[in-house]
Structures are given as C-alpha cells and as structure tokens.
Design an enzyme around this catalytic site. Structure first.
Site, PDB file in Angstrom:
ATOM      1  N   LYS A  84      28.398 -32.006 -21.155  1.00 12.72           N
ATOM      2  CA  LYS A  84      28.176 -32.651 -20.198  1.00 12.72           C
ATOM      3  C   LYS A  84      29.230 -33.744 -20.072  1.00 12.72           C
ATOM      4  CE  LYS A  84      23.305 -32.003 -19.383  1.00 12.72           C
ATOM      5  NZ  LYS A  84      22.719 -30.905 -20.497  1.00 12.72           N
ATOM      6  N   GLU A 106      20.250 -39.246 -12.998  1.00 12.98           N
ATOM      7  CA  GLU A 106      18.775 -38.606 -13.525  1.00 12.98           C
ATOM      8  C   GLU A 106      19.061 -38.101 -14.997  1.00 12.98           C
ATOM      9  OE1 GLU A 106      20.687 -36.738 -12.010  1.00 12.98           O
ATOM     10  OE2 GLU A 106      20.882 -35.146 -13.393  1.00 12.98           O
ATOM     11  N   SER A 371      26.785 -25.125 -26.176  1.00 12.52           N
ATOM     12  CA  SER A 371      27.050 -26.164 -25.081  1.00 12.52           C
ATOM     13  C   SER A 371      26.865 -27.455 -25.680  1.00 12.52           C
ATOM     14  CB  SER A 371      26.156 -25.860 -23.881  1.00 12.52           C
ATOM     15  OG  SER A 371      24.928 -25.514 -24.752  1.00 12.52           O
TER      16      SER A 371
HETATM   17  C1  LIG Z   1      21.713 -30.299 -20.359  1.00  8.37           C
HETATM   18  C2  LIG Z   1      22.203 -29.290 -21.352  1.00  8.37           C
HETATM   19  C3  LIG Z   1      22.166 -27.926 -21.082  1.00  8.37           C
HETATM   20  C4  LIG Z   1      21.759 -27.551 -19.601  1.00  8.37           C
HETATM   21  O1  LIG Z   1      22.306 -27.906 -18.740  1.00  8.37           O
HETATM   22  P1  LIG Z   1      23.109 -26.886 -17.894  1.00  8.37           P
HETATM   23  O2  LIG Z   1      23.518 -27.797 -16.557  1.00  8.37           O
HETATM   24  O3  LIG Z   1      22.564 -25.527 -17.628  1.00  8.37           O
HETATM   25  O4  LIG Z   1      24.408 -26.610 -18.516  1.00  8.37           O
HETATM   26  C5  LIG Z   1      22.478 -26.943 -21.949  1.00  8.37           C
HETATM   27  N1  LIG Z   1      23.120 -27.503 -23.199  1.00  8.37           N
HETATM   28  C6  LIG Z   1      23.305 -28.538 -23.518  1.00  8.37           C
HETATM   29  C7  LIG Z   1      23.531 -28.898 -25.038  1.00  8.37           C
HETATM   30  C8  LIG Z   1      22.633 -29.682 -22.452  1.00  8.37           C
HETATM   31  O5  LIG Z   1      22.638 -30.769 -23.106  1.00  8.37           O
END
Ligand SMILES: *Cc1c(COP(=O)(O)O)cnc(C)c1O
Length: 389
Positions: A84, A106, A371
């Site tokens: 993010k 948000e 992620s």
């Molecule tokens: C917010 C989040 C996601 C999901 O959001 P996407 O927009 O689909 O990437 C995935 N992994 C983590 C670690 C997150 O914080």
C-alpha cells in the site's frame, strides 16, 4: 464517461466529482511525463519506502510442495508493512502537485489508513481517514497507529459499519470539499482514473519481478501469483507481464467453508456497478450488495477492480478462490519453513502457489507477491488455532 477495460470501468459519479476526476487525470498524466516528479518519486520510494524489494527464493516451501521452485516478491518489507506504500506515495505526491492541502482516505483493516496517515505526515498534508465502527473495534492497533501519525480517524456509523460504508463516507466528504481535498483511494477500484492511477503506481512490483527474474534465473517465471481484494497488488504484479507468455493467477478469498459468498467477486459475483465503476460485484438476486466474509480483512470487499473483470473475461488471467483454512495453513507453512510471518491476504496466494508448484516440474519457477507482513494478523491466527488445535 471514463476509460474502460472492455465493458468494465467507467465513472458513475455525481456531477460535482467530474471536474475533480478530470483534474486528477490531468495531474497524473503531466506528472508521469515530468522528469522532476519521477526523480522525486523514485527517491522517496527508495529512502522512505525501502524500494526496490527483493525477490527471495523459498527453498523449504518449494521442497514442501515437491515441484516447481517458489520465489517471493517481498512487498512485506516495505515501509508500513505492505504494498500500500506504493500507492500512498504516488497519490500523496500528486496531491502536493495539485496544490491541495488535505487528504482523505477510507480504510477497512487499517493498512491503507496507516499508509495514508504516514504519507500525510511525511508530505505535510492534513489527513482524515474514514473507518467503519465495526472495523475500528477489530483493528484497534491500526487506529492508534494512524492517530500517532497525526491523522484524524472518523468513525462511520452507517450501513454495516465496515469498508464499503467508509468508502461511501469518503466519497461524500470529497464531494463537499473537492477544492481543497484529494481522496486517496486505496485500491485499483472506483471511478476512472483511479483504477489506472493505482495500477500505474503499483506496477513497480511487476517491473521489478521481471528484472530480478532475469537476473536470478535468466528468464521470466512460468507462473506469477497474487492475491486479489480490490486488486491493487495483483494488477501491479500482472500488468507489466500481461503481454508476455507468463501464466497469471489471481487468488480471491473464498471465506469460511460453506459460506455463500466469501469475498470472491470474480469467482462468485456478476457484473454491476459499485463505487463508481462497472465491474464484478457480489450481489443477491435483487442487486443488493452481498455480505462478504473472509479471515483476512484486506480481501473482504464485495467488488474488484474493473481491469481484473476484463482480464478474467478475456481469459488472460485465471482467478481462483482459496478458503480461510487454506490461508491459515499457508501462514504456518511460510512461518515454519521460511521464517516469515505473512499477512493473511497473501497467505491465500501462497496456498494456491504451493498447490500449483506440486503439479509442476522442478525446472519451473513460480513467483508469488507477498503483499504484506503478518504482525497485524497474529490475533486472528492464534484465535483460529485455539478453536481448532
Ligand atoms: C490491503 C491489502 C491487500 C488487498 O488489497 P489489494 O488492493 O487487492 O492489493 C492485500 N494484501 C495486503 C497485505 C493488504 O494490506
């Protein structure tokens, strides 16, 4: 009407937002073409964010799968613990460029709220984050992090008091304060140009995968896997590879076993309009938004980015759903095999990647986008272990 991905996307918004969306698109296009912006963006990505993130071979996880080699794209190592950061930095710099002093956002689990509060502080922007009351109660530590970073957290008491209501509240604020305020939308969703802007800022993930795969094993991977909530880490992973022959796999949250919806918009939804875009939406027969369920708050959303809707229909990307229990198992595999506590969102992708690896030969390479890190999920993981030892 905004730009489309096949029939998907568009900008289904009230009249008052049309000039703001046009201003945002113009600022983004000008910034992309401006070497000074790109240099400043690259500098902060490196010195504030920690980019580039490594591509890490997971040898013991690969051995567990007993097939292809599994590599992890380590977005969990970024500042604030997830991909993010990439989007918050990019849109934060666009806000400064547009001369707007105020940011709103948000947040569901709080990860995007924390990233926004961080960039607001780092760039000197006043920041307010809308969050459903239910989410505020279950994500207390992130509420406190946002406040420590100087942001105001605004409780949302309407509807189910979760993420979709927080998005509605942020959109209402934006309509009222559009001259002074940028809405830093947290995923590759919403009206045009947001899905394209967010995909652009997240595409650094796929570009680095491409470069580092060539360095590490001399060719592109056979398969690349990412989890899909709104779809920002996945579109950032896939986009630079869409024109290659690499197989692409998106992994949605299937929710608890037997749950009717989970949060698998592409697997179980149908096309409709949500938050300003035409895309796949989890909805009942009357078109009411379905109640979603997932062990991972970050995947718990009834819609999905419109570009994924098109990648699904066109067949370029395959999408599957993994249940809560699969994600919880994969969390433990990665912890015990590799010494990494992953977030529960990418744990869905890890599970799918291990299944895929087990069916492939050892000369193949699979890259999974990790992620985010799992510190935020320890309570959920330990709670699940207590219920089912
Ligand atoms: C917010 C989040 C996601 C999901 O959001 P996407 O927009 O689909 O990437 C995935 N992994 C983590 C670690 C997150 O914080």
């Amino acid at each position: 009407m905004g730009r489309r991905f096949g029939p998907y996307g568009g900008a289904y918004v009230p009249e008052t937002l049309v000039p703001a969306l046009a201003e945002l698109e113009a600022a983004w296009r000008a910034a992309r073409a401006d070497p000074a912006f790109r240099k400043e963006h690259a500098r902060l990505a490196r010195t504030l964010g920690g980019r580039p993130t490594p591509l890490h071979l997971a040898p013991r996880l690969s051995a567990r799968a007993g097939g292809a080699r599994i590599w992890l794209k380590r977005e969990d190592l970024l500042h604030t613990g997830a991909h993010k950061f990439n989007n918050a930095l990019g849109q934060g710099l666009l806000t400064v460029r547009m001369g707007k002093p105020r940011l709103i956002a948000e947040t569901g689990a709080g990860q995007h709220g924390v990233a926004t509060a961080m960039i607001g502080a780092a760039l000197g922007l006043r920041t307010e984050v809308y969050m459903g009351e239910v989410d505020m109660a279950r994500q207390r530590p992130n509420v406190e992090r946002m406040q420590l970073l100087g942001a105001k957290v605004v409780p949302v008491r309407s509807g189910s008091r979760t993420l979709k209501d927080a998005i509605n509240a942020a959109l209402r604020d934006w309509i009222a304060n559009v001259r002074t305020t940028h809405y830093l939308l947290g995923s590759a969703v919403g009206p045009h140009p947001f899905p394209s802007i967010v995909a652009d800022f997240q595409s650094v993930i796929g570009k680095e995968i491409r470069r580092d795969a060539l360095r590490a094993f001399g060719r592109l991977p056979e398969l690349v896997v990412a989890c899909v909530g709104g779809g920002s880490n996945a579109i950032g992973t896939f986009k630079p590879l869409v024109r290659s022959r690499v197989e692409l796999l998106g992994v949605e949250a299937g929710g608890p076993r037997g749950a009717p919806w989970g949060a698998a918009s592409l697997s179980r939804g149908r096309p409709g309009i949500l938050h300003g875009a035409f895309t796949y939406v989890l909805q009942d027969r009357e078109g009411q938004i379905a109640p979603t369920e997932s062990v991972s708050a970050g995947l718990d959303y009834a819609g999905v980015g419109p570009e994924h809707a098109w990648l699904r229909d066109s067949g370029r990307v395959r999408y599957v759903a993994v249940h809560d229990d699969g994600a919880l198992r994969a969390f433990r595999w990665l912890a015990e095999d590799e010494g990494i506590l992953p977030a529960l969102e990418p744990s869905h992708a890890i599970y799918a990647a291990v299944k895929e690896a087990s069916r492939r030969s050892p000369d193949q390479n699979i890259v999974v986008t990790l992620s985010g890190r799992g510190d935020k999920d320890l309570e959920v993981v330990l709670g699940a272990a207590r219920r089912r030892p």
